[in-house]
Design a protein around this motif. Structure first.
Motif, short mmCIF file in Angstrom:
data_model
loop_
_atom_site.label_atom_id
_atom_site.label_comp_id
_atom_site.label_asym_id
_atom_site.label_seq_id
_atom_site.Cartn_x
_atom_site.Cartn_y
_atom_site.Cartn_z
N PRO A 168 23.16 35.06 36.61
CA PRO A 168 24.34 34.19 36.72
C PRO A 168 24.92 34.25 38.13
N ARG A 169 25.55 33.17 38.52
CA ARG A 169 26.18 33.13 39.85
C ARG A 169 27.54 33.81 39.79
N TYR A 170 27.83 34.64 40.78
CA TYR A 170 29.15 35.29 40.81
C TYR A 170 29.48 35.70 42.24
N ASP A 171 30.78 35.91 42.49
CA ASP A 171 31.26 36.36 43.79
C ASP A 171 31.35 37.89 43.78
N VAL A 172 31.01 38.50 44.93
CA VAL A 172 30.97 39.96 44.97
C VAL A 172 32.23 40.58 45.55
N ASP A 173 33.21 39.75 45.96
CA ASP A 173 34.42 40.28 46.59
C ASP A 173 35.15 41.21 45.60
N PRO A 174 35.20 42.53 45.89
CA PRO A 174 35.81 43.46 44.94
C PRO A 174 37.32 43.26 44.77
N VAL A 175 37.99 42.80 45.82
CA VAL A 175 39.44 42.57 45.73
C VAL A 175 39.72 41.45 44.73
N ASP A 203 32.51 27.79 30.58
CA ASP A 203 31.26 28.25 29.98
C ASP A 203 31.12 29.77 30.06
N VAL A 204 32.23 30.48 30.09
CA VAL A 204 32.21 31.94 30.18
C VAL A 204 31.41 32.55 29.02
N LYS A 213 27.23 51.39 17.08
CA LYS A 213 27.94 52.66 16.88
C LYS A 213 29.46 52.52 16.97
N SER A 214 29.93 51.33 17.29
CA SER A 214 31.36 51.04 17.29
C SER A 214 31.53 49.54 17.17
N ARG A 215 32.77 49.06 17.14
CA ARG A 215 32.99 47.63 16.92
C ARG A 215 32.81 46.85 18.23
N ALA A 216 31.97 45.85 18.17
CA ALA A 216 31.73 44.93 19.28
C ALA A 216 30.92 43.77 18.74
N PRO A 217 30.99 42.61 19.37
CA PRO A 217 30.23 41.46 18.87
C PRO A 217 28.73 41.75 18.88
N LEU A 218 28.06 41.36 17.82
CA LEU A 218 26.61 41.57 17.73
C LEU A 218 25.83 40.42 18.35
N ARG A 219 26.55 39.39 18.80
CA ARG A 219 25.92 38.29 19.53
C ARG A 219 26.78 37.97 20.74
N VAL A 220 26.18 37.33 21.72
CA VAL A 220 26.93 36.90 22.90
C VAL A 220 27.94 35.85 22.48
N VAL A 221 29.19 36.00 22.93
CA VAL A 221 30.26 35.05 22.63
C VAL A 221 30.35 34.07 23.79
N GLU A 222 30.35 32.77 23.50
CA GLU A 222 30.32 31.76 24.56
C GLU A 222 31.46 30.76 24.40
N SER A 223 31.97 30.29 25.52
CA SER A 223 33.06 29.31 25.67
C SER A 223 34.38 30.03 25.87
N ARG A 275 37.37 32.26 38.65
CA ARG A 275 37.50 32.44 37.20
C ARG A 275 36.42 33.39 36.68
N ALA A 276 36.69 33.99 35.52
CA ALA A 276 35.72 34.89 34.91
C ALA A 276 34.52 34.09 34.40
N GLN A 277 33.35 34.42 34.92
CA GLN A 277 32.12 33.75 34.51
C GLN A 277 31.41 34.54 33.41
N SER A 278 31.47 35.86 33.52
CA SER A 278 30.87 36.75 32.53
C SER A 278 31.82 37.90 32.28
N VAL A 279 31.93 38.30 31.03
CA VAL A 279 32.75 39.45 30.65
C VAL A 279 31.83 40.44 29.94
N TYR A 280 31.81 41.67 30.42
CA TYR A 280 30.97 42.71 29.83
C TYR A 280 31.86 43.79 29.22
N ILE A 281 31.58 44.13 27.97
CA ILE A 281 32.31 45.20 27.30
C ILE A 281 31.29 46.19 26.76
#
Length: 294
Positions: A168-175, A203-204, A213-223, A275-281
């Motif tokens: 995926p395309r993303y910006d690397v600026d840490p700030v 389209d996040v 082993k804990s609660r989290a979506p079992l599929r990728v959540v989109e939109s 904007r947030a393009q991908s969210v990882y948990i």
């Protein structure tokens, strides 16, 4: 005349060896096992015949990592839900002064790129890591892998094309990433859906890793709407003695959520165009234990 012991020499190069092994495997425990095996090889080697200790150690570590990766793939283990790499504590902001070098190192260890690299062959992955992350010339990589230089160039080309097409395309600026993550946290904890939606690309994608082993979506959540509503629901979950800490993981800012002294989850956001393009948990407790003292 040098007074360095074999341990001194190995420890000098350990950060590079861990960096190679982790990028090859995406699993910190496996990477540390590989580096330990490299130490055993080094301590038992005829070091008088070794002219370049770093080259010898990187070559040994790379070959061991290739073998370990082949073993992992041959086992064909089934992972429950989406898989993400084990979070890797980095400190490029403090240890790599050159901005361009820092960006390359951060990109090569990012969650997004490591996930894509999972579909490379072990040899392609080794060539990609050595070339893209550590800048080794093709001739040196060929010698490390006992392959011809032309073959290594072909492997590098295939790997680069594969990663470029799928990442995926993303910006690397840490700030920018930290600022958006802080606003993200504020909107979620305040129950502000409109505020969250303003921070999410239409389209996040949200990828949650729990390993069952804990609660989290079992599929990728989109939109944006689905991701925003999921995050609001997650923010309402009661975590005993909750606290938050920012740290650098996989080359970028990440939010560590703690319950008392125990890591509960890690959240990291990839940003594109503000904007947030991908969210990882990450909520798999096996992948978080080492962060308790981070």
């Amino acid at each position: 005349m040098t007074t360095e012991t074999p341990t001194d020499v190995f420890e000098e190069h350990r950060p590079v060896l861990v960096g190679v092994a982790y990028r090859m495997l995406g699993r910190l425990a496996d990477a540390e096992d590989v580096v330990q095996e490299a130490w055993l090889r080094w301590s038992g080697a005829d070091r008088s015949a070794v002219r370049e200790p770093r080259g010898y150690l990187v070559r040994t570590t790379t070959r061991l990592a290739i073998d370990r990766l082949r073993q992992i793939k041959s086992r064909g283990e089934t992972y429950v839900g989406p898989w993400l790499p084990e979070p890797y504590v980095t400190d490029f902001g403090a240890t790599v002064p050159d901005t361009a070098d820092r960006a390359v190192l951060a990109d090569s260890v990012s969650l997004a790129v490591l996930v894509v690299m999972e579909s490379l062959s072990p040899l392609e992955r080794a060539v990609f890591v050595l070339r893209e992350a550590f800048g080794y010339p093709y001739a040196e990589i060929a010698a490390m892998l006992d392959r011809g230089e032309a073959a290594v160039r072909q492997l590098a080309g295939r790997a680069r094309k594969h990663v470029d097409e799928r990442r995926p395309r993303y910006d690397v600026d840490p700030v920018q990433r930290r600022d958006l993550t802080e606003r993200f946290l504020a909107a979620a904890t305040d129950g502000d859906l409109d505020g969250l939606l303003a921070l999410l690309a239409p389209d996040v994608r949200l990828v949650g890793d729990s390993g069952g082993k804990s609660r989290a979506p079992l599929r990728v959540v989109e939109s944006a709407d689905k991701v925003g509503r999921f995050l609001l629901g997650a923010a309402r979950r009661t975590i005993p003695d909750v606290s938050f800490r920012f740290l650098e993981l996989n080359g970028g800012p990440a939010l560590l959520v703690l319950s008392g002294d125990e890591p509960d989850s890690v959240l990291q956001v990839d940003v594109a165009d503000g904007r947030a393009q991908s969210v990882y948990i990450i909520r798999n407790p096996d992948k978080l234990r080492h962060l308790a003292d981070a």
